[in-house]
Design an enzyme around this catalytic site. Structure first.
Site, PDB file in Angstrom:
ATOM      1  N   TYR A   1       0.831  -1.201   0.000  1.00 29.13           N
ATOM      2  CA  TYR A   1       0.000   0.000   0.000  1.00 29.13           C
ATOM      3  C   TYR A   1       0.872   1.261   0.000  1.00 29.13           C
ATOM      4  O   TYR A   1       0.445   2.311  -0.452  1.00 29.13           O
ATOM      5  CB  TYR A   1      -0.886   0.029   1.255  1.00 29.13           C
ATOM      6  CG  TYR A   1      -2.143  -0.812   1.195  1.00 29.13           C
ATOM      7  CD1 TYR A   1      -2.482  -1.571   0.080  1.00 29.13           C
ATOM      8  CD2 TYR A   1      -3.018  -0.824   2.284  1.00 29.13           C
ATOM      9  CE1 TYR A   1      -3.648  -2.324   0.054  1.00 29.13           C
ATOM     10  CE2 TYR A   1      -4.188  -1.564   2.265  1.00 29.13           C
ATOM     11  CZ  TYR A   1      -4.505  -2.317   1.156  1.00 29.13           C
ATOM     12  OH  TYR A   1      -5.669  -3.051   1.143  1.00 29.13           O
ATOM     13  N   GLY A   2       2.058   1.126   0.525  1.00 26.87           N
ATOM     14  CA  GLY A   2       2.906   2.293   0.762  1.00 26.87           C
ATOM     15  C   GLY A   2       3.398   2.998  -0.481  1.00 26.87           C
ATOM     16  O   GLY A   2       3.919   4.110  -0.409  1.00 26.87           O
TER      17      GLY A   2
ATOM     18  N   CYS B   1      -3.141  -0.255   9.524  1.00 25.93           N
ATOM     19  CA  CYS B   1      -2.227   0.195   8.478  1.00 25.93           C
ATOM     20  C   CYS B   1      -2.151   1.706   8.551  1.00 25.93           C
ATOM     21  O   CYS B   1      -3.175   2.398   8.373  1.00 25.93           O
ATOM     22  CB  CYS B   1      -2.786  -0.270   7.131  1.00 25.93           C
ATOM     23  SG  CYS B   1      -1.874   0.398   5.724  1.00 25.93           S
TER      24      CYS B   1
ATOM     25  N   THR C   1      -0.735   3.660   6.504  1.00 26.80           N
ATOM     26  CA  THR C   1      -0.895   4.255   5.182  1.00 26.80           C
ATOM     27  C   THR C   1      -2.376   4.426   4.841  1.00 26.80           C
ATOM     28  O   THR C   1      -2.811   5.505   4.422  1.00 26.80           O
ATOM     29  CB  THR C   1      -0.211   3.370   4.121  1.00 26.80           C
ATOM     30  OG1 THR C   1       1.097   3.023   4.572  1.00 26.80           O
ATOM     31  CG2 THR C   1      -0.092   4.091   2.796  1.00 26.80           C
TER      32      THR C   1
ATOM     33  N   CYS D   1       4.652   2.259  10.435  1.00 24.44           N
ATOM     34  CA  CYS D   1       4.082   1.303   9.474  1.00 24.44           C
ATOM     35  C   CYS D   1       3.984   0.014  10.259  1.00 24.44           C
ATOM     36  O   CYS D   1       4.950  -0.389  10.925  1.00 24.44           O
ATOM     37  CB  CYS D   1       5.009   1.130   8.270  1.00 24.44           C
ATOM     38  SG  CYS D   1       4.643  -0.326   7.247  1.00 24.44           S
TER      39      CYS D   1
HETATM   40  N1  DGL Z   1       1.424  -1.964   6.963  1.00 27.49           N
HETATM   41  C1  DGL Z   1       1.107  -0.794   6.230  1.00 27.49           C
HETATM   42  C2  DGL Z   1       1.280   0.476   7.056  1.00 27.49           C
HETATM   43  O1  DGL Z   1       1.159   0.428   8.250  1.00 27.49           O
HETATM   44  C3  DGL Z   1       1.685  -0.616   4.857  1.00 27.49           C
HETATM   45  C4  DGL Z   1       2.652  -1.578   4.311  1.00 27.49           C
HETATM   46  C5  DGL Z   1       2.642  -1.563   2.788  1.00 27.49           C
HETATM   47  O2  DGL Z   1       3.348  -0.722   2.209  1.00 27.49           O
HETATM   48  O3  DGL Z   1       1.890  -2.341   2.219  1.00 27.49           O
HETATM   49  O4  DGL Z   1       1.497   1.529   6.502  1.00 27.49           O
END
Ligand code: DGL
Length: 294
Positions: free
Chosen positions: A43-44, A74, A76, A176
């Protein structure tokens, strides 16, 4: 008997397991749906609209299952669309935020804040930093979350010096949820305390989901009395914890956990294993079975 309260937890992958672990310490008799959107991870580095679509469809999946609350485990997803999701769903949507305030409150003045590139670029994150007093160094490792995901799936452990900046800091914020899984390693790397938002997210989830219902939470168990950890109910042959992990049954959570998967089903079991190892690392009584998270 009161209906079992259902809670949704969403992340792009294994990061949210830390939030799930904290939540299990608070809840009793709840069913957790854990959705790891591996198909769209990471997702980042995703563009905002695409990320919103992913989070929306994850929350719709929870809605269909009748959750009474959901956590965006998450940072993000929270930074990009928590407010929008709150407007769209009738149940409370809890976010996860970089634990900048706990770091400042602990007396850290020179703080490294690790977030994903997408989180770094949001107004919400900038506002979070602006509210606190301290010397913050923001760094967004482009590939660390994916390296941790690969590690969880059986790959090599990430070499931290390949991903993290050198420097001396008196506190490190793990902004994250993936990074929090390597909290001990990152703390050793900088010889500094680390801070994550997992506990805060779980407490908020409990406050929202458990309000008025905590007393009514009941344990639901599998055929043999062990807590159930199975696959989604659309998948045949869900098994109880004791059938899949006979040696781990002493890890009684009094809750039910159902892992949901996006279409890439290749490592279903990896989530359950990651989760159990993570729980084991936090539980001295069974810590002998596994020393590390993975
Ligand atoms: N675990 C996610 C967060 O806390 C994002 C990790 C990803 O980049 O997928 O931002």
């Amino acid at each position: 008997m009161a209906e079992m309260p259902c809670i949704g937890i969403l992340d792009s992958g294994v990061g949210g397991l830390g939030v799930l672990g904290e939540a299990l310490r608070l809840f009793s008799g709840a069913r957790f749906y854990y959705f790891a959107d591996r198909e769209h991870a990471p997702y980042g580095s995703m563009v905002e609209n695409e990320l919103k679509r992913c989070v929306l469809s994850g929350l719709e999946m929870f809605e269909k299952r009748g959750v009474c609350a959901a956590a965006l485990a998450c940072n993000t997803a929270t930074a990009v669309c928590a407010e929008e999701m709150r407007r769209r769903f009738a149940f409370p949507v809890i976010g996860t935020e970089p634990a900048v305030r706990p770091a400042v409150r602990a007396g850290c003045k020179n703080v490294l804040v690790l977030v994903t590139p997408r989180t770094r670029d949001t107004a919400r994150f900038r506002a979070l930093l602006a509210r606190e007093r301290g010397n913050f160094t923001v760094f967004a490792p482009p590939r660390l979350a994916s390296a941790i995901e690969a590690y969880a799936a059986g790959g090599p452990p990430p070499t931290l010096s390949d991903h993290l900046p050198a420097g001396r800091f008196d506190g490190v914020v793990l902004g994250c949820t993936h990074y929090a899984l390597l909290g001990e390693e990152i703390s050793r790397f900088y010889s500094a305390p680390v801070f994550d938002g997992n506990g805060g997210t779980a407490r908020r989830l409990y406050a929202c989901a458990g309000r008025g219902a905590a007393g009514a939470f009941r344990a639901d168990t599998g055929r043999d009395g062990s807590p159930r950890v199975g696959m989604d109910d659309h998948q045949k042959g869900a098994v109880t914890t004791s059938e899949r992990f006979p040696s781990l049954c002493e890890l009684s959570t009094k809750n039910e956990i159902i892992f949901l998967y996006s279409t890439k089903n290749d490592s279903k079991i990896c989530y359950e294993q990651t989760f159990f190892k993570q729980m084991m690392a936090k539980n001295a009584a069974i810590g002998r079975i596994g020393e590390k998270f993975f």
